[in-house]
Design an enzyme around this catalytic site. Structure first.
Site, short mmCIF file in Angstrom:
data_model
loop_
_atom_site.label_atom_id
_atom_site.label_comp_id
_atom_site.label_asym_id
_atom_site.label_seq_id
_atom_site.Cartn_x
_atom_site.Cartn_y
_atom_site.Cartn_z
N TYR A 148 -10.01 -9.64 7.25
CA TYR A 148 -8.90 -9.36 6.33
C TYR A 148 -8.32 -10.66 5.83
CZ TYR A 148 -4.07 -8.27 4.99
OH TYR A 148 -2.86 -8.20 4.33
N1 LIG Z 1 2.76 -3.42 4.37
C1 LIG Z 1 2.95 -4.65 4.80
O1 LIG Z 1 3.76 -4.90 5.72
C2 LIG Z 1 2.21 -5.80 4.17
C3 LIG Z 1 1.44 -5.60 3.04
N2 LIG Z 1 0.80 -6.67 2.48
C4 LIG Z 1 0.02 -6.45 1.25
O2 LIG Z 1 0.85 -5.78 0.30
C5 LIG Z 1 0.06 -4.83 -0.44
C6 LIG Z 1 0.67 -3.45 -0.30
O3 LIG Z 1 0.72 -3.13 1.08
P1 LIG Z 1 0.75 -1.57 1.52
O4 LIG Z 1 1.56 -0.81 0.55
O5 LIG Z 1 1.08 -1.52 2.96
O6 LIG Z 1 -0.77 -1.18 1.30
P2 LIG Z 1 -1.59 0.11 1.81
O7 LIG Z 1 -2.22 -0.23 3.13
O8 LIG Z 1 -0.71 1.29 1.72
O9 LIG Z 1 -2.77 0.17 0.73
C7 LIG Z 1 -2.44 0.36 -0.62
C8 LIG Z 1 -3.46 1.25 -1.24
O10 LIG Z 1 -4.71 0.55 -1.35
C9 LIG Z 1 -5.68 1.56 -1.57
N3 LIG Z 1 -7.03 1.13 -1.23
C10 LIG Z 1 -7.47 0.65 -0.06
N4 LIG Z 1 -8.80 0.40 -0.12
C11 LIG Z 1 -9.20 0.75 -1.37
C12 LIG Z 1 -10.45 0.75 -2.05
N5 LIG Z 1 -11.56 0.33 -1.43
N6 LIG Z 1 -10.49 1.18 -3.33
C13 LIG Z 1 -9.37 1.61 -3.94
N7 LIG Z 1 -8.14 1.64 -3.36
C14 LIG Z 1 -8.07 1.22 -2.09
C15 LIG Z 1 -5.26 2.72 -0.69
O11 LIG Z 1 -5.59 3.93 -1.36
P3 LIG Z 1 -5.70 5.34 -0.58
O12 LIG Z 1 -4.29 5.68 -0.27
O13 LIG Z 1 -6.31 6.25 -1.52
O14 LIG Z 1 -6.51 5.08 0.66
C16 LIG Z 1 -3.76 2.53 -0.48
O15 LIG Z 1 -2.97 3.58 -0.98
C17 LIG Z 1 -1.37 -4.94 0.09
O16 LIG Z 1 -2.15 -5.81 -0.72
C18 LIG Z 1 -1.17 -5.55 1.47
O17 LIG Z 1 -2.32 -6.25 1.93
C19 LIG Z 1 0.85 -7.94 3.02
C20 LIG Z 1 1.59 -8.17 4.14
C21 LIG Z 1 2.35 -7.13 4.76
N1 LIG Z 2 -3.19 -3.14 3.12
C1 LIG Z 2 -2.31 -3.47 4.06
N2 LIG Z 2 -2.17 -4.77 4.41
C2 LIG Z 2 -1.29 -5.08 5.40
C3 LIG Z 2 -0.52 -4.09 6.03
C4 LIG Z 2 -0.69 -2.75 5.61
O1 LIG Z 2 -0.04 -1.81 6.14
N3 LIG Z 2 -1.58 -2.49 4.64
N4 LIG Z 2 0.36 -4.41 7.02
C5 LIG Z 2 0.48 -5.65 7.47
C6 LIG Z 2 1.44 -5.90 8.60
O2 LIG Z 2 2.72 -5.44 8.26
C7 LIG Z 2 1.55 -7.31 9.05
O3 LIG Z 2 2.09 -8.11 8.03
C8 LIG Z 2 2.50 -7.37 10.24
O4 LIG Z 2 2.27 -8.51 10.98
C9 LIG Z 2 -0.31 -6.78 6.89
N5 LIG Z 2 -1.15 -6.36 5.81
#
Ligand SMILES: NC(=O)C1=CN([C@@H]2O[C@H](COP(=O)(O)OP(=O)(O)OC[C@H]3O[C@@H](n4cnc5c(N)ncnc54)[C@H](OP(=O)(O)O)[C@@H]3O)[C@@H](O)[C@H]2O)C=CC1
Ligand SMILES: Nc1nc2c(c(=O)[nH]1)N=C([C@H](O)[C@@H](O)CO)CN2
Length: 236
Positions: A148
């Site tokens: 990742y």
């Molecule tokens: N949440 C957090 O605490 C953190 C998030 N981030 C980043 O912020 C962004 C948003 O996070 P978050 O809302 O938690 O994200 P999610 O984990 O909820 O993923 C967002 C969406 O990505 C879609 N997705 C995943 N794989 C694919 C694929 N192969 N093709 C098309 N769509 C895909 C999923 O669709 P489906 O629902 O249909 O599976 C999902 O709804 C991300 O880039 C994440 O890496 C970074 C650090 C912390």
């Molecule tokens: N696609 C996603 N990326 C990440 C997620 C997630 O829920 N979906 N969550 C994290 C964590 O919150 C991490 O930041 C906590 O240490 C990171 N990326």
């Protein structure tokens, strides 16, 4: 409230951060096109708010190119592209190349191909932006999310390269969050451990990403930059 002409594309907007940002962009008067992979309540919510839903599975080149073709049937211009779609997969004892390939594809290949094939749509808008949603973890690596983190670090590199390639017509920037939103399965011990990693010690939610996105869209003098949104994790 006026609606600006060229739509903003945000990927992975069926839930959580993407859904929140899509709703806020609509509230701010933007037209929105969003990608989804699974039919979730948030997908219908956005449709009901007037956004255009386009199916996308970014796990393969064919899926990415199919999305691009479908996108171009909906618009010939874009105000911005927000690459939010992501999979957060940890290594397991039986981890093989499949998980790594899926994260490479969604975090690097999809932004790469979409940025190359949709530059013409962005060039019909002024200003125009690309925003990559990365992760603060690329600062130092991750022992539990190696693939990742590597794929997100590659996304950070795409920010620099596309910013140089597309200036001055298109600004290209990143946002690198740490914890934003826990997942339902996260237990109390995990939550306490993660909150203790940052100086501010909070679960901020999705709005801090929309605030960062708003800044990048509105600022005419920022490109090739990745905004750190991590609660001071780097000074803890
Ligand atoms: N949440 C957090 O605490 C953190 C998030 N981030 C980043 O912020 C962004 C948003 O996070 P978050 O809302 O938690 O994200 P999610 O984990 O909820 O993923 C967002 C969406 O990505 C879609 N997705 C995943 N794989 C694919 C694929 N192969 N093709 C098309 N769509 C895909 C999923 O669709 P489906 O629902 O249909 O599976 C999902 O709804 C991300 O880039 C994440 O890496 C970074 C650090 C912390
Ligand atoms: N696609 C996603 N990326 C990440 C997620 C997630 O829920 N979906 N969550 C994290 C964590 O919150 C991490 O930041 C906590 O240490 C990171 N990326």
């Amino acid at each position: 409230m006026t609606t600006s002409a060229a739509p903003i594309l945000i990927t992975g907007a069926g839930q959580r951060v993407g859904l929140h940002c899509a709703r806020r962009l609509l509230e701010d008067g933007h037209r929105v096109i969003f990608s989804y992979r699974s039919e979730r309540p948030g997908v219908q919510t956005l449709r009901d708010l007037g956004a255009t839903a386009v199916f996308a599975d970014f796990s393969s080149e064919a899926g990415i190119l199919a999305f691009i073709s479908e996108l171009k049937t909906h618009t010939d211009c874009l105000r911005a592209i927000v690459h939010n779609a992501s999979e957060w997969l940890a290594e397991t004892p039986d981890t093989d190349a499949a998980a790594f390939s899926r994260m490479f594809s969604v975090h690097m290949l999809a932004p790469y191909l979409i940025n190359l094939h949709c530059a013409d749509l962005l060039q019909r808008s002024s200003p125009a932006d690309i925003v990559h949603i990365s992760d603060d973890v690329t600062r130092k690596g991750s022992s539990k999310h190696i693939g990742y983190c590597a794929s997100k670090a590659g996304l950070d590199s795409l920010t620099l390269s596309f910013a140089a390639r597309y200036a001055p017509a298109i600004k290209v920037n990143g946002i690198a969050p740490a914890l934003l939103l826990f997942n339902p399965e996260d237990d109390a011990a995990y939550r306490a451990k993660v909150l203790a990693k940052s100086a501010l010690g909070i679960e901020p939610g999705c709005e801090v990403i929309y605030q960062s996105l708003r800044y990048l869209l509105d600022n005419p003098y920022v490109t090739g930059t990745t905004l750190t949104v991590n609660g001071g994790r780097h000074i803890k």
